[in-house]
Each structure stands twice: as C-alpha cells, then as structure tokens.
Design a protein around this motif. Structure first.
Motif, PDB file in Angstrom:
ATOM      1  N   GLU A   1       5.380  14.291 -18.885  1.00 26.66           N
ATOM      2  CA  GLU A   1       6.723  13.967 -18.405  1.00 26.66           C
ATOM      3  C   GLU A   1       6.657  12.689 -17.593  1.00 26.66           C
ATOM      4  OE1 GLU A   1       9.777  15.612 -18.745  1.00 26.66           O
ATOM      5  OE2 GLU A   1       8.789  16.888 -20.218  1.00 26.66           O
ATOM      6  N   LYS A   2       7.772  11.962 -17.547  1.00 27.20           N
ATOM      7  CA  LYS A   2       7.834  10.763 -16.717  1.00 27.20           C
ATOM      8  C   LYS A   2       7.964  11.172 -15.259  1.00 27.20           C
ATOM      9  CE  LYS A   2      10.060   7.680 -20.007  1.00 27.20           C
ATOM     10  NZ  LYS A   2      11.243   6.857 -20.266  1.00 27.20           N
ATOM     11  N   PRO A   3       7.278  10.475 -14.353  1.00 26.07           N
ATOM     12  CA  PRO A   3       7.431  10.794 -12.928  1.00 26.07           C
ATOM     13  C   PRO A   3       8.794  10.328 -12.418  1.00 26.07           C
ATOM     14  CG  PRO A   3       5.916   8.959 -13.225  1.00 26.07           C
ATOM     15  CD  PRO A   3       6.271   9.459 -14.580  1.00 26.07           C
ATOM     16  N   THR A   4       9.172  10.849 -11.251  1.00 28.70           N
ATOM     17  CA  THR A   4      10.444  10.429 -10.664  1.00 28.70           C
ATOM     18  C   THR A   4      10.348   8.968 -10.251  1.00 28.70           C
ATOM     19  OG1 THR A   4       9.715  11.186  -8.495  1.00 28.70           O
ATOM     20  CG2 THR A   4      11.017  12.725  -9.810  1.00 28.70           C
ATOM     21  N   ALA A   5      11.490   8.287 -10.253  1.00 29.23           N
ATOM     22  CA  ALA A   5      11.518   6.864  -9.911  1.00 29.23           C
ATOM     23  C   ALA A   5      11.322   6.683  -8.412  1.00 29.23           C
ATOM     24  CB  ALA A   5      12.834   6.239 -10.346  1.00 29.23           C
ATOM     25  N   VAL A   6      10.548   5.667  -8.058  1.00 26.66           N
ATOM     26  CA  VAL A   6      10.328   5.298  -6.663  1.00 26.66           C
ATOM     27  C   VAL A   6      11.072   3.987  -6.439  1.00 26.66           C
ATOM     28  CG1 VAL A   6       8.611   4.660  -4.939  1.00 26.66           C
ATOM     29  CG2 VAL A   6       8.080   6.410  -6.628  1.00 26.66           C
ATOM     30  N   LYS A   7      12.042   3.992  -5.524  1.00 28.61           N
ATOM     31  CA  LYS A   7      12.853   2.802  -5.270  1.00 28.61           C
ATOM     32  C   LYS A   7      12.106   1.832  -4.364  1.00 28.61           C
ATOM     33  CE  LYS A   7      17.370   4.966  -5.750  1.00 28.61           C
ATOM     34  NZ  LYS A   7      18.652   5.207  -5.079  1.00 28.61           N
TER      35      LYS A   7
ATOM     36  N   ARG B   1      10.094  -7.013  -4.990  1.00 22.15           N
ATOM     37  CA  ARG B   1      10.145  -7.694  -6.276  1.00 22.15           C
ATOM     38  C   ARG B   1       8.916  -8.569  -6.493  1.00 22.15           C
ATOM     39  NH1 ARG B   1      14.825  -8.044  -8.843  1.00 22.15           N
ATOM     40  NH2 ARG B   1      14.330 -10.131  -9.585  1.00 22.15           N
ATOM     41  N   ASP B   2       8.234  -8.945  -5.396  1.00 27.22           N
ATOM     42  CA  ASP B   2       7.078  -9.827  -5.501  1.00 27.22           C
ATOM     43  C   ASP B   2       5.756  -9.066  -5.590  1.00 27.22           C
ATOM     44  OD1 ASP B   2       7.172  -8.852  -2.950  1.00 27.22           O
ATOM     45  OD2 ASP B   2       6.645 -10.750  -1.976  1.00 27.22           O
ATOM     46  N   MET B   3       5.825  -7.782  -5.875  1.00 25.70           N
ATOM     47  CA  MET B   3       4.618  -6.957  -6.005  1.00 25.70           C
ATOM     48  C   MET B   3       3.975  -7.205  -7.370  1.00 25.70           C
ATOM     49  SD  MET B   3       3.023  -4.182  -4.679  1.00 25.70           S
ATOM     50  CE  MET B   3       2.007  -2.848  -5.226  1.00 25.70           C
ATOM     51  N   VAL B   4       2.677  -7.484  -7.373  1.00 26.45           N
ATOM     52  CA  VAL B   4       1.940  -7.689  -8.624  1.00 26.45           C
ATOM     53  C   VAL B   4       1.633  -6.321  -9.233  1.00 26.45           C
ATOM     54  CG1 VAL B   4      -0.161  -8.616  -9.645  1.00 26.45           C
ATOM     55  CG2 VAL B   4       0.929  -9.823  -7.768  1.00 26.45           C
ATOM     56  N   ILE B   5       1.878  -6.167 -10.514  1.00 31.05           N
ATOM     57  CA  ILE B   5       1.627  -4.900 -11.197  1.00 31.05           C
ATOM     58  C   ILE B   5       0.134  -4.782 -11.491  1.00 31.05           C
ATOM     59  CG2 ILE B   5       2.091  -3.550 -13.277  1.00 31.05           C
ATOM     60  CD1 ILE B   5       4.865  -4.850 -13.318  1.00 31.05           C
ATOM     61  N   VAL B   6      -0.472  -3.697 -11.020  1.00 30.12           N
ATOM     62  CA  VAL B   6      -1.897  -3.440 -11.219  1.00 30.12           C
ATOM     63  C   VAL B   6      -2.051  -2.243 -12.168  1.00 30.12           C
ATOM     64  CG1 VAL B   6      -2.641  -4.452  -9.040  1.00 30.12           C
ATOM     65  CG2 VAL B   6      -1.957  -2.065  -9.094  1.00 30.12           C
TER      66      VAL B   6
ATOM     67  N   ILE C   1       0.382   1.904 -14.042  1.00 31.77           N
ATOM     68  CA  ILE C   1       0.822   2.152 -15.419  1.00 31.77           C
ATOM     69  C   ILE C   1       1.275   3.599 -15.581  1.00 31.77           C
ATOM     70  CG2 ILE C   1       0.034   2.284 -17.823  1.00 31.77           C
ATOM     71  CD1 ILE C   1      -1.769  -0.099 -17.204  1.00 31.77           C
ATOM     72  N   GLY C   2       2.430   3.775 -16.215  1.00 29.97           N
ATOM     73  CA  GLY C   2       2.989   5.107 -16.435  1.00 29.97           C
ATOM     74  C   GLY C   2       3.991   5.509 -15.382  1.00 29.97           C
ATOM     75  N   SER C   3       4.074   4.766 -14.283  1.00 31.97           N
ATOM     76  CA  SER C   3       5.017   5.081 -13.214  1.00 31.97           C
ATOM     77  C   SER C   3       6.397   4.530 -13.537  1.00 31.97           C
ATOM     78  CB  SER C   3       4.542   4.484 -11.891  1.00 31.97           C
ATOM     79  OG  SER C   3       3.273   4.965 -11.554  1.00 31.97           O
ATOM     80  N   VAL C   4       7.403   5.053 -12.840  1.00 32.43           N
ATOM     81  CA  VAL C   4       8.760   4.542 -12.963  1.00 32.43           C
ATOM     82  C   VAL C   4       9.161   4.001 -11.595  1.00 32.43           C
ATOM     83  CG1 VAL C   4      11.150   5.110 -13.508  1.00 32.43           C
ATOM     84  CG2 VAL C   4       9.309   6.217 -14.755  1.00 32.43           C
TER      85      VAL C   4
ATOM     86  N   ARG D   1       0.834  -1.209   0.000  1.00 30.25           N
ATOM     87  CA  ARG D   1       0.000   0.000   0.000  1.00 30.25           C
ATOM     88  C   ARG D   1       0.864   1.252   0.000  1.00 30.25           C
ATOM     89  NH1 ARG D   1      -3.259  -2.849   3.792  1.00 30.25           N
ATOM     90  NH2 ARG D   1      -2.241  -1.710   5.472  1.00 30.25           N
ATOM     91  N   ALA D   2       1.958   1.229   0.768  1.00 29.90           N
ATOM     92  CA  ALA D   2       2.861   2.381   0.820  1.00 29.90           C
ATOM     93  C   ALA D   2       3.487   2.644  -0.550  1.00 29.90           C
ATOM     94  CB  ALA D   2       3.946   2.158   1.866  1.00 29.90           C
ATOM     95  N   LEU D   3       3.876   1.571  -1.258  1.00 26.73           N
ATOM     96  CA  LEU D   3       4.459   1.742  -2.592  1.00 26.73           C
ATOM     97  C   LEU D   3       3.439   2.333  -3.557  1.00 26.73           C
ATOM     98  CD1 LEU D   3       6.751   1.363  -4.640  1.00 26.73           C
ATOM     99  CD2 LEU D   3       5.890  -0.943  -5.028  1.00 26.73           C
ATOM    100  N   LEU D   4       2.199   1.844  -3.515  1.00 26.65           N
ATOM    101  CA  LEU D   4       1.154   2.391  -4.396  1.00 26.65           C
ATOM    102  C   LEU D   4       0.925   3.875  -4.115  1.00 26.65           C
ATOM    103  CD1 LEU D   4      -1.510  -0.451  -4.522  1.00 26.65           C
ATOM    104  CD2 LEU D   4      -0.153   0.424  -6.401  1.00 26.65           C
ATOM    105  N   ASN D   5       0.904   4.257  -2.838  1.00 31.70           N
ATOM    106  CA  ASN D   5       0.718   5.668  -2.482  1.00 31.70           C
ATOM    107  C   ASN D   5       1.878   6.520  -2.969  1.00 31.70           C
ATOM    108  OD1 ASN D   5      -1.745   5.182  -1.286  1.00 31.70           O
ATOM    109  ND2 ASN D   5      -0.874   4.867   0.746  1.00 31.70           N
ATOM    110  N   LYS D   6       3.116   6.025  -2.846  1.00 33.83           N
ATOM    111  CA  LYS D   6       4.288   6.773  -3.325  1.00 33.83           C
ATOM    112  C   LYS D   6       4.235   6.949  -4.837  1.00 33.83           C
ATOM    113  CE  LYS D   6       7.638   5.591   0.249  1.00 33.83           C
ATOM    114  NZ  LYS D   6       8.888   4.871   0.541  1.00 33.83           N
ATOM    115  N   LEU D   7       3.791   5.892  -5.545  1.00 34.64           N
ATOM    116  CA  LEU D   7       3.689   5.981  -7.009  1.00 34.64           C
ATOM    117  C   LEU D   7       2.634   7.003  -7.422  1.00 34.64           C
ATOM    118  CD1 LEU D   7       3.992   2.218  -7.992  1.00 34.64           C
ATOM    119  CD2 LEU D   7       5.680   4.000  -8.346  1.00 34.64           C
TER     120      LEU D   7
END
Length: 146
Positions: free
Chosen positions: A72-78, A82-87, A91-94, A55-61
């Motif tokens: 423009e491309k958004p800034t990368a979120v580190k 690795r086991d996060m399913v892409i929803v 899309i469009g995030s880095v 949830r924290a990663l989704l909010n940061k994205l």
C-alpha cells in the motif's frame, strides 16, 4: 511456424540504474558513497550535511512508510521544503509539496533521485494562449465581452 505462434514472447522490463548503479546497490551504499554519484549541485548541498528540517522530513517519511500496510502507498507527508534533494531512501514515499497555494501530492519514484522536490510541484498556472483579453491589442475592442 505453428510452434512459434503458440508461445508469446515474455516482456522484459528495464531495471532502473542511476549512473550505472542499480536500485538495490544504491540503497545499500552509505550516504558518502551515494553523494559521489550525484551531480555537482546536489553533491555540494549534501556534503554540507542535512539541516534539522530535512532530517525531520526524512524521519517522518520513514515512519509513514513503516506504518503503511504491505503493498500500500504510505500516507502523504506535507512539507514546504521544495529545495530538498531526493535521496534513494525516500523512494516509495508520498510527499505533499507546497506550491504557494496547495500541497501537491508527489509519489517518489527511482527516476527522481538527485532532483529537487520543487521540480515536481509547479508554482504557476501555465498560460493558455489564443484568447485575447481586455487591453491586449486594438483589435480586441471588437470582441464581445459576453
């Protein structure tokens, strides 16, 4: 004949669909309706709910996407997830996906939906065959070491 040559044909681009659902409709679906479209492993994972880190990663994205200027491309979120399913909302995030040594930048595209982030950040250096090393075979004794 001259009439046909004057007008070049317009290129038509293929619209993205995930299992028969186009991208706009996929983004409009509720998460419970999206889960039904995914493959079994992703479906099982998502029906059990997001953990706090996911949830924290989704909010940061989302924040990075909103802070980015238009077109423009958004800034990368580190992340180490690795086991996060892409929803579809990703899309469009880095995302900077950790491979054990560095963070590899991955731009999320529609074709990546229901895959894992780790699939796009390789953890090993691929083998380059053709050069025998020390101790490979008896014939490698005769190769000069430079």
């Amino acid at each position: 004949m001259a009439e046909g040559a004057a007008q070049p044909r317009r290129r038509t681009f293929r619209t993205f669909t995930y299992r028969g659902t186009d991208l706009e409709a996929l983004l409009d679906l509720k998460p419970e309706q999206q889960i039904v479209l995914y493959h079994a492993r992703a479906r099982r994972r998502l029906t059990r709910g997001w953990q706090r880190k996911q949830r924290a990663l989704l909010n940061k994205l989302k924040k990075a996407k909103q802070a980015a200027p238009p077109n423009e491309k958004p800034t990368a979120v580190k992340t180490h997830l690795r086991d996060m399913v892409i929803v579809p909302e990703m899309i469009g995030s880095v995302v900077g996906v950790y491979n054990g040594k560095t963070f590899n930048s991955v731009e999320i595209k529609p074709e990546m939906v229901a895959h894992y982030l780790g699939e796009f950040s390789i953890t090993y250096k691929p083998v380059k065959h053709g050069k025998p090393g020390i101790g490979a075979t008896n014939s490698s004794r005769f190769i000069p070491l430079k």
